[in-house]
Write a protein that holds these residues in place. Structure first.
Motif, PDB file in Angstrom:
ATOM      1  N   MET A   1       0.878  -1.154   0.046  1.00 13.85           N
ATOM      2  CA  MET A   1      -0.126  -0.072   0.041  1.00 13.85           C
ATOM      3  C   MET A   1       0.921   1.196   0.032  1.00 13.85           C
ATOM      4  SD  MET A   1      -3.175   0.929   2.440  1.00 13.85           S
ATOM      5  CE  MET A   1      -3.089   2.284   3.314  1.00 13.85           C
ATOM      6  N   MET A   2       0.738   2.125  -0.849  1.00  9.34           N
ATOM      7  CA  MET A   2       1.094   3.395  -0.830  1.00  9.34           C
ATOM      8  C   MET A   2       0.919   4.425   0.236  1.00  9.34           C
ATOM      9  SD  MET A   2       0.952   4.614  -4.686  1.00  9.34           S
ATOM     10  CE  MET A   2       1.131   3.705  -6.145  1.00  9.34           C
ATOM     11  N   SER A   3       1.976   4.911   0.777  1.00 10.78           N
ATOM     12  CA  SER A   3       2.004   5.840   2.018  1.00 10.78           C
ATOM     13  C   SER A   3       1.432   7.118   1.620  1.00 10.78           C
ATOM     14  CB  SER A   3       3.061   5.994   2.418  1.00 10.78           C
ATOM     15  OG  SER A   3       3.084   6.701   3.642  1.00 10.78           O
ATOM     16  N   GLY A   4       0.320   7.529   2.149  1.00 13.34           N
ATOM     17  CA  GLY A   4      -0.394   9.073   1.905  1.00 13.34           C
ATOM     18  C   GLY A   4      -1.435   8.926   1.088  1.00 13.34           C
ATOM     19  N   LEU A   5      -1.784   7.857   0.468  1.00  9.39           N
ATOM     20  CA  LEU A   5      -2.781   7.797  -0.545  1.00  9.39           C
ATOM     21  C   LEU A   5      -3.983   7.058   0.237  1.00  9.39           C
ATOM     22  CD1 LEU A   5      -1.337   6.747  -3.976  1.00  9.39           C
ATOM     23  CD2 LEU A   5      -1.825   8.901  -3.058  1.00  9.39           C
ATOM     24  N   LYS A   6      -5.327   7.622   0.056  1.00  7.52           N
ATOM     25  CA  LYS A   6      -6.263   7.061   0.472  1.00  7.52           C
ATOM     26  C   LYS A   6      -6.800   5.748  -0.479  1.00  7.52           C
ATOM     27  CE  LYS A   6     -10.075   9.598   0.276  1.00  7.52           C
ATOM     28  NZ  LYS A   6     -11.232  10.637   0.195  1.00  7.52           N
ATOM     29  N   THR A   7      -7.174   4.758   0.289  1.00  3.65           N
ATOM     30  CA  THR A   7      -7.556   3.618  -0.362  1.00  3.65           C
ATOM     31  C   THR A   7      -9.027   3.820  -0.834  1.00  3.65           C
ATOM     32  OG1 THR A   7      -6.161   2.091   1.036  1.00  3.65           O
ATOM     33  CG2 THR A   7      -8.024   1.085  -0.054  1.00  3.65           C
ATOM     34  N   PRO A   8      -9.123   3.725  -2.231  1.00  7.15           N
ATOM     35  CA  PRO A   8     -10.501   4.041  -2.891  1.00  7.15           C
ATOM     36  C   PRO A   8     -11.430   2.853  -2.102  1.00  7.15           C
ATOM     37  CG  PRO A   8      -9.025   3.016  -4.628  1.00  7.15           C
ATOM     38  CD  PRO A   8      -8.293   3.340  -3.363  1.00  7.15           C
ATOM     39  N   SER A   9     -12.541   3.439  -1.942  1.00  7.34           N
ATOM     40  CA  SER A   9     -13.940   2.900  -1.492  1.00  7.34           C
ATOM     41  C   SER A   9     -14.304   1.703  -2.872  1.00  7.34           C
ATOM     42  CB  SER A   9     -15.183   3.180  -1.012  1.00  7.34           C
ATOM     43  OG  SER A   9     -15.483   4.255  -2.232  1.00  7.34           O
ATOM     44  N   ASN A  10     -14.923   0.897  -2.612  1.00  7.72           N
ATOM     45  CA  ASN A  10     -15.718  -0.029  -3.687  1.00  7.72           C
ATOM     46  C   ASN A  10     -16.499   0.772  -4.792  1.00  7.72           C
ATOM     47  OD1 ASN A  10     -14.123  -2.368  -3.213  1.00  7.72           O
ATOM     48  ND2 ASN A  10     -15.790  -3.261  -1.887  1.00  7.72           N
ATOM     49  N   TYR A  11     -17.143   1.549  -3.979  1.00  8.06           N
ATOM     50  CA  TYR A  11     -17.950   2.415  -4.631  1.00  8.06           C
ATOM     51  C   TYR A  11     -17.341   3.546  -5.770  1.00  8.06           C
ATOM     52  CZ  TYR A  11     -21.660   5.917  -6.001  1.00  8.06           C
ATOM     53  OH  TYR A  11     -22.431   6.751  -6.478  1.00  8.06           O
ATOM     54  N   TYR A  12     -16.259   4.120  -5.167  1.00  5.27           N
ATOM     55  CA  TYR A  12     -15.452   4.970  -5.883  1.00  5.27           C
ATOM     56  C   TYR A  12     -14.762   4.123  -7.211  1.00  5.27           C
ATOM     57  CZ  TYR A  12     -12.285   8.495  -7.567  1.00  5.27           C
ATOM     58  OH  TYR A  12     -11.560   9.298  -8.088  1.00  5.27           O
ATOM     59  N   LEU A  13     -14.487   2.994  -6.892  1.00  8.68           N
ATOM     60  CA  LEU A  13     -13.852   2.254  -7.941  1.00  8.68           C
ATOM     61  C   LEU A  13     -14.956   1.705  -9.078  1.00  8.68           C
ATOM     62  CD1 LEU A  13     -11.573  -0.063  -6.077  1.00  8.68           C
ATOM     63  CD2 LEU A  13     -10.925   1.564  -7.612  1.00  8.68           C
ATOM     64  N   GLU A  14     -16.264   1.545  -8.559  1.00  9.21           N
ATOM     65  CA  GLU A  14     -17.411   1.339  -9.416  1.00  9.21           C
ATOM     66  C   GLU A  14     -17.501   2.681 -10.407  1.00  9.21           C
ATOM     67  OE1 GLU A  14     -22.062   1.199  -8.789  1.00  9.21           O
ATOM     68  OE2 GLU A  14     -20.853  -0.265  -7.575  1.00  9.21           O
ATOM     69  N   LEU A  15     -17.660   3.886  -9.827  1.00  9.55           N
ATOM     70  CA  LEU A  15     -17.713   5.193 -10.550  1.00  9.55           C
ATOM     71  C   LEU A  15     -16.552   5.215 -11.703  1.00  9.55           C
ATOM     72  CD1 LEU A  15     -18.408   7.660  -7.642  1.00  9.55           C
ATOM     73  CD2 LEU A  15     -20.040   6.727  -9.322  1.00  9.55           C
ATOM     74  N   VAL A  16     -15.508   4.969 -11.019  1.00 15.93           N
ATOM     75  CA  VAL A  16     -14.343   4.886 -12.221  1.00 15.93           C
ATOM     76  C   VAL A  16     -14.317   4.064 -13.175  1.00 15.93           C
ATOM     77  CG1 VAL A  16     -11.781   4.950 -12.351  1.00 15.93           C
ATOM     78  CG2 VAL A  16     -12.724   6.218 -10.474  1.00 15.93           C
ATOM     79  N   THR A  17     -14.789   2.875 -12.950  1.00 12.72           N
ATOM     80  CA  THR A  17     -14.842   1.753 -13.828  1.00 12.72           C
ATOM     81  C   THR A  17     -16.173   1.894 -15.038  1.00 12.72           C
ATOM     82  OG1 THR A  17     -14.020   0.179 -12.403  1.00 12.72           O
ATOM     83  CG2 THR A  17     -15.020  -0.815 -14.321  1.00 12.72           C
ATOM     84  N   SER A  18     -17.382   2.531 -14.447  1.00  9.29           N
ATOM     85  CA  SER A  18     -18.383   2.750 -15.236  1.00  9.29           C
ATOM     86  C   SER A  18     -18.281   3.868 -16.020  1.00  9.29           C
ATOM     87  CB  SER A  18     -19.481   2.982 -14.380  1.00  9.29           C
ATOM     88  OG  SER A  18     -19.244   4.037 -13.711  1.00  9.29           O
ATOM     89  N   PHE A  19     -17.434   4.909 -15.830  1.00 13.64           N
ATOM     90  CA  PHE A  19     -16.909   6.027 -16.757  1.00 13.64           C
ATOM     91  C   PHE A  19     -15.735   6.502 -16.331  1.00 13.64           C
ATOM     92  CE2 PHE A  19     -17.296  10.041 -18.582  1.00 13.64           C
ATOM     93  CZ  PHE A  19     -17.944  10.029 -19.920  1.00 13.64           C
ATOM     94  N   PRO A  20     -14.672   5.887 -16.596  1.00 16.26           N
ATOM     95  CA  PRO A  20     -13.212   6.508 -16.612  1.00 16.26           C
ATOM     96  C   PRO A  20     -12.848   7.830 -16.778  1.00 16.26           C
ATOM     97  CG  PRO A  20     -13.196   4.056 -17.626  1.00 16.26           C
ATOM     98  CD  PRO A  20     -14.627   4.957 -17.725  1.00 16.26           C
ATOM     99  N   PRO A  21     -12.556   8.541 -15.967  1.00 12.80           N
ATOM    100  CA  PRO A  21     -12.162   9.802 -16.278  1.00 12.80           C
ATOM    101  C   PRO A  21     -10.824   9.911 -17.263  1.00 12.80           C
ATOM    102  CG  PRO A  21     -11.864   9.453 -14.032  1.00 12.80           C
ATOM    103  CD  PRO A  21     -12.222   8.278 -14.388  1.00 12.80           C
ATOM    104  N   ARG A  22     -10.810  10.576 -18.395  1.00 11.08           N
ATOM    105  CA  ARG A  22      -9.789  10.781 -19.315  1.00 11.08           C
ATOM    106  C   ARG A  22      -9.503  12.222 -19.953  1.00 11.08           C
ATOM    107  NH1 ARG A  22      -6.794   5.925 -21.029  1.00 11.08           N
ATOM    108  NH2 ARG A  22      -6.409   7.220 -22.751  1.00 11.08           N
ATOM    109  N   PRO A  23      -8.241  12.449 -20.262  1.00  7.77           N
ATOM    110  CA  PRO A  23      -8.330  13.887 -20.824  1.00  7.77           C
ATOM    111  C   PRO A  23      -9.406  13.996 -21.927  1.00  7.77           C
ATOM    112  CG  PRO A  23      -6.075  12.845 -20.337  1.00  7.77           C
ATOM    113  CD  PRO A  23      -7.161  11.850 -20.114  1.00  7.77           C
ATOM    114  N   ILE A  24      -9.759  15.213 -22.086  1.00  6.59           N
ATOM    115  CA  ILE A  24     -10.684  15.357 -23.043  1.00  6.59           C
ATOM    116  C   ILE A  24     -10.140  16.128 -24.366  1.00  6.59           C
ATOM    117  CG2 ILE A  24     -12.738  16.681 -23.727  1.00  6.59           C
ATOM    118  CD1 ILE A  24     -13.430  16.992 -20.732  1.00  6.59           C
ATOM    119  N   THR A  25     -10.196  15.244 -25.396  1.00 10.18           N
ATOM    120  CA  THR A  25      -9.483  15.815 -26.831  1.00 10.18           C
ATOM    121  C   THR A  25     -10.557  16.451 -27.924  1.00 10.18           C
ATOM    122  OG1 THR A  25      -9.772  13.391 -27.788  1.00 10.18           O
ATOM    123  CG2 THR A  25      -7.904  13.967 -26.384  1.00 10.18           C
TER     124      THR A  25
END
Length: 86
Positions: free
Chosen positions: A1-25
């Motif tokens: 585990m990385m020090s200083g980083l908050k472990t994402p919750s399952n819900y947050y991972l679900e949000l990211v998986t359902s619509f991953p944030p990517r740079p807009i082009t």
């Protein structure tokens, strides 16, 4: 585990998986991102995961708009007209 980083919750991972944030082009991606933002905001009261997720999208939209949709420099009468139109 990385020090200083908050472990994402399952819900947050679900949000990211359902619509991953990517740079807009392009405009199509901008609209899709804005629709995703609106979808989350329409839920009403947001939890911390949703707020964090939206913060990332806000940064992506801001970055795209700064590069592709610069605000016109208005002064004097032109500025007053623009404000009055809004």
């Amino acid at each position: 585990m990385m020090s200083g980083l908050k472990t994402p919750s399952n819900y947050y991972l679900e949000l990211v998986t359902s619509f991953p944030p990517r740079p807009i082009t392009n405009e199509e991606e901008l609209i899709a991102n804005q629709n995703r933002i609106n979808f989350i905001l329409d839920k009403g009261l947001l939890n911390e995961d949703e707020k964090d997720y939206l913060r990332v999208f806000g940064m992506l939209v801001y970055e795209y708009e700064e590069k592709h949709k610069p605000m016109p420099k208005l002064e004097g009468v032109d500025l007053l007209k623009a404000v009055m139109e809004e």
